[in-house]
Write a protein that holds these residues in place. Structure first.
Motif: not given
Lengths: 13, 257
Positions: A1-7, A9-11
């Motif tokens: 699995m890889k780490q996603s970025s908050l960017l 999800f959030f604008g």
């Protein structure tokens, strides 16, 4: 699995 | 004129301790309604969001909105000089302040400390966080959640959190083996045992334990923590701070390659 970025999800204000 | 006096200065000390490993510098926005702050870690994996309402302060005055750019490390150095029973007052007279004054006063008003912290101009990197109706909300003892994360992090770097109507299961898989801890819905009168599950839709999400362990530095701010999850969305971990506001952490999930 890889780490996603908050960017993906959030604008920038 | 901006002035904010906290009766229990120790709360401010605890907030700064809770975020100082996660973020290095922050913009605190002061407005008539209170203080707010949002900052991401350098990897953009976690975000901390603090809201303190003006009515939670002993005195609060903010004539016009101001932004206070602070180094958390330097703020922490100054707050070390405040006693746990001291009141803490933040103050500035300037419209575009280059420094922020701090006053610490003990309960007997027999010792007053005064410091000034140089402010920084920081690019604001504010993210719009949508209001989310989370499909699984777990409220449990903050100490118990902290213990679970700490224990599991010796086995694996990541934890899978899976909710059902009756329970929440924390599972790990590592080089040495695998395991899980299941916590059931429990309507105990004692905070330490109580587990409230509000599950509209079960979720199964995986998160880095390193970040959860950093969030758990906030454990002394609140006896309970709420974990708010929706499938394919960041986790929101919330510590409510009595009448003052809340400290929230957001964590992006691990996703399949």
């Amino acid at each position: 699995m890889k780490q996603s970025s908050l960017l993906s999800f959030f604008g920038n204000v | 004129m901006f002035e904010a006096k906290l009766q229990q200065g120790v709360i401010f000390k605890k907030i700064v301790d809770a975020i100082k490993d996660l973020v290095k510098s922050v913009n605190i926005d002061a407005s008539t309604s209170g203080l707010s702050m949002q900052a991401m870690d350098s990897a953009h994996v976690a975000l901390v969001s603090l809201k303190l309402n003006e009515n939670g302060f002993k005195d609060y005055r903010c004539d016009r909105p101001i932004t206070l750019g602070l180094s958390i490390e330097n703020l922490s150095k100054i707050l070390k000089c405040a006693g746990n029973d001291d009141t803490i007052t933040l103050q500035t007279d300037e419209e575009e302040p280059s420094s922020l004054k701090f006053f610490f006063e003990n309960q007997q008003a027999s010792k007053i400390s005064e410091f000034s912290l140089n402010l920084m101009s920081l690019d604001s990197e504010s993210l719009g966080i949508p209001d989310t109706d989370y499909s699984s909300v777990i409220q449990m003892s903050s100490a118990e959640f902290s213990r679970i994360c700490k224990e599991l992090s010796s086995i694996s770097e990541t934890v899978e959190i899976e909710t059902s109507k009756e329970s929440v299961k924390f599972s790990v898989q590592g080089d040495i083996g695998a395991g899980s801890i299941t916590v059931k819905n429990n309507q105990s009168d004692k905070d330490v045992d109580r587990v409230d599950l509000q599950i509209d839709q079960p979720v199964k999400l995986t998160f880095a334990l390193r970040y959860l362990n950093m969030f758990n530095k906030a454990v002394s701010l609140s006896s309970t923590v709420s974990l708010n999850m929706s499938e394919e969305n960041p986790l929101m971990v919330e510590y409510k701070i009595d009448d003052l506001g809340s400290l929230r952490f957001y964590l992006a999930p691990k996703i399949s390659d």
